[in-house]
Design a protein around this motif. Sequence first.
Motif, short mmCIF file in Angstrom:
data_model
loop_
_atom_site.label_atom_id
_atom_site.label_comp_id
_atom_site.label_asym_id
_atom_site.label_seq_id
_atom_site.Cartn_x
_atom_site.Cartn_y
_atom_site.Cartn_z
N LEU A 142 -25.74 -3.37 -3.94
CA LEU A 142 -26.72 -2.30 -4.07
C LEU A 142 -26.48 -1.55 -5.36
CD1 LEU A 142 -26.57 -0.83 -0.45
CD2 LEU A 142 -28.28 -2.42 -1.35
N ARG A 143 -27.49 -0.90 -5.87
CA ARG A 143 -27.31 -0.03 -7.03
C ARG A 143 -26.52 1.21 -6.61
NH1 ARG A 143 -32.60 -1.92 -7.64
NH2 ARG A 143 -32.95 -3.08 -9.59
N PRO A 144 -25.79 1.82 -7.55
CA PRO A 144 -25.03 3.04 -7.19
C PRO A 144 -25.91 4.15 -6.63
CG PRO A 144 -24.30 2.17 -9.30
CD PRO A 144 -25.51 1.37 -8.92
N ASP A 145 -27.17 4.24 -7.10
CA ASP A 145 -28.07 5.29 -6.62
C ASP A 145 -29.05 4.77 -5.58
OD1 ASP A 145 -29.49 3.66 -8.29
OD2 ASP A 145 -30.50 5.26 -9.40
N SER A 146 -28.68 3.74 -4.86
CA SER A 146 -29.57 3.14 -3.87
C SER A 146 -29.98 4.17 -2.81
CB SER A 146 -28.87 1.97 -3.19
OG SER A 146 -29.65 1.50 -2.09
N PRO A 147 -31.26 4.21 -2.45
CA PRO A 147 -31.68 5.12 -1.37
C PRO A 147 -30.97 4.85 -0.04
CG PRO A 147 -33.59 4.27 -2.58
CD PRO A 147 -32.38 3.49 -3.05
N ALA A 148 -30.48 3.64 0.14
CA ALA A 148 -29.79 3.32 1.40
C ALA A 148 -28.54 4.17 1.57
CB ALA A 148 -29.42 1.83 1.43
N ARG A 149 -27.88 4.50 0.48
CA ARG A 149 -26.67 5.33 0.59
C ARG A 149 -27.02 6.73 1.08
NH1 ARG A 149 -22.86 2.18 -1.97
NH2 ARG A 149 -23.64 0.75 -3.57
N GLY A 150 -28.10 7.30 0.54
CA GLY A 150 -28.52 8.62 1.00
C GLY A 150 -28.96 8.61 2.45
N THR A 151 -29.64 7.54 2.85
CA THR A 151 -30.06 7.41 4.25
C THR A 151 -28.85 7.39 5.18
OG1 THR A 151 -32.06 6.19 3.61
CG2 THR A 151 -31.29 5.96 5.88
N ALA A 152 -27.81 6.65 4.79
CA ALA A 152 -26.60 6.59 5.62
C ALA A 152 -25.92 7.95 5.71
CB ALA A 152 -25.63 5.56 5.04
N ARG A 153 -25.87 8.67 4.61
CA ARG A 153 -25.24 10.01 4.64
C ARG A 153 -26.00 10.96 5.56
NH1 ARG A 153 -25.11 8.98 -1.27
NH2 ARG A 153 -23.03 8.22 -1.76
N ARG A 154 -27.33 10.93 5.48
CA ARG A 154 -28.12 11.82 6.34
C ARG A 154 -27.94 11.47 7.81
NH1 ARG A 154 -31.57 11.27 1.85
NH2 ARG A 154 -32.62 9.47 2.75
N GLN A 155 -27.87 10.18 8.11
CA GLN A 155 -27.64 9.78 9.49
C GLN A 155 -26.27 10.23 9.98
OE1 GLN A 155 -28.38 5.68 10.39
NE2 GLN A 155 -30.48 5.70 9.61
N ALA A 156 -25.28 10.17 9.10
CA ALA A 156 -23.93 10.61 9.49
C ALA A 156 -23.92 12.10 9.79
CB ALA A 156 -22.93 10.28 8.39
N VAL A 157 -24.63 12.88 9.00
CA VAL A 157 -24.69 14.33 9.24
C VAL A 157 -25.41 14.62 10.55
CG1 VAL A 157 -25.65 16.51 8.40
CG2 VAL A 157 -24.54 14.96 6.80
N ARG A 158 -26.53 13.93 10.79
CA ARG A 158 -27.26 14.16 12.04
C ARG A 158 -26.41 13.79 13.26
NH1 ARG A 158 -31.81 12.31 8.90
NH2 ARG A 158 -31.48 10.16 9.59
N GLU A 159 -25.63 12.71 13.12
CA GLU A 159 -24.76 12.33 14.24
C GLU A 159 -23.69 13.39 14.49
OE1 GLU A 159 -21.39 9.51 14.15
OE2 GLU A 159 -22.69 8.24 15.38
N ALA A 160 -23.15 13.97 13.40
CA ALA A 160 -22.13 15.01 13.56
C ALA A 160 -22.71 16.23 14.29
CB ALA A 160 -21.58 15.42 12.20
N VAL A 161 -23.91 16.63 13.90
CA VAL A 161 -24.55 17.78 14.55
C VAL A 161 -24.81 17.47 16.03
CG1 VAL A 161 -26.61 19.24 14.61
CG2 VAL A 161 -25.59 18.61 12.41
N GLN A 162 -25.32 16.28 16.31
CA GLN A 162 -25.61 15.92 17.69
C GLN A 162 -24.34 15.86 18.53
OE1 GLN A 162 -28.41 15.69 19.24
NE2 GLN A 162 -27.53 14.98 21.19
N ARG A 163 -23.29 15.31 17.97
CA ARG A 163 -22.03 15.21 18.71
C ARG A 163 -21.47 16.61 19.00
NH1 ARG A 163 -17.55 11.07 16.55
NH2 ARG A 163 -19.29 9.68 17.08
N ALA A 164 -21.50 17.48 18.00
CA ALA A 164 -21.00 18.84 18.22
C ALA A 164 -21.84 19.58 19.25
CB ALA A 164 -20.99 19.60 16.89
N ARG A 165 -23.17 19.37 19.19
CA ARG A 165 -24.04 20.04 20.16
C ARG A 165 -23.72 19.58 21.59
NH1 ARG A 165 -28.67 18.79 17.99
NH2 ARG A 165 -28.90 20.77 16.86
N GLU A 166 -23.45 18.29 21.76
CA GLU A 166 -23.13 17.78 23.09
C GLU A 166 -21.83 18.36 23.62
OE1 GLU A 166 -23.18 13.59 22.51
OE2 GLU A 166 -25.37 13.45 22.49
N TYR A 167 -20.84 18.52 22.73
CA TYR A 167 -19.58 19.14 23.16
C TYR A 167 -19.82 20.58 23.60
CZ TYR A 167 -16.68 15.29 21.40
OH TYR A 167 -16.08 14.09 21.19
N ALA A 168 -20.61 21.31 22.81
CA ALA A 168 -20.88 22.71 23.15
C ALA A 168 -21.63 22.82 24.47
CB ALA A 168 -21.68 23.38 22.03
#
Length: 245
Positions: A142-168
């Motif tokens: 992939l190119r260094p600035d591939s949109p796929a990398r940004g998509t993966a980062r956003r998914q990781a952040v959403r998963e972190a928020v969801q996981r923390a919300r479930e714990y709370a």
Amino acid sequence: MTFDADTPGTSAPTPPYGTPETPRVAVRGEARLEVDPEIARISVTVGARGTDRRTALDDLTRRNAYVLDLVKSYGDAVEKLETGAFSITPELTKYGRGERVRAYYGRVHLTVELADFTALGELTTRIADLDLASVSGPWWSLRPDSPARGTARRQAVREAVQRAREYAEALGARLDALVELADIGAEGSGGYGMPAAPGGAMRSVPFGGAGGAEAAPALDLEPQRQTVYAQVNARFTMTPPDLTA
């Protein structure tokens, strides 16, 4: 920086592990995507041989120029063309007690990156069909600035928020604020790859056979999917839990 609670205009920092009134929850968010690669790289070695150094050098210059012109004829399909190592090496043969130069070998190494994978198959075949030329690869990426990398980062952040919300919610509380978000890293699988033709983005580049000979058929190269990872650590504060339930 530290704050003194007794100093006007300042407030004491929140303890690193929270308090009963403002508990903290720390989680990790992860994402893993399988995507088509965007570029492919091949390594080309152009060789020449002569009975003397000048003959070998002249032949190598001619062959190298031919390969460069061939690669450049693919236009925008080629994203990068670089010349690497160059060498002229004598081949020694022993005669009696001494040594003599039997021949000279010349080599030039080229690196080619392409985004058009139909052109990749044709170019690879044409170079491999030349005398004293070799091709290795392709390597996919992939190119260094591939949109796929940004998509993966956003998914990781959403998963972190969801996981923390479930714990709370498991404690009868809710998330209150984000305290820290740390990027662990989002990496591709390395290596170079070629995707299947995405939506007609590939084109065929016509060419004629070298020296009027029948052209060899283009290689049918299958793409190698790329894996993109992203991981983040996140810390949140939450409202006091209901521990009586």
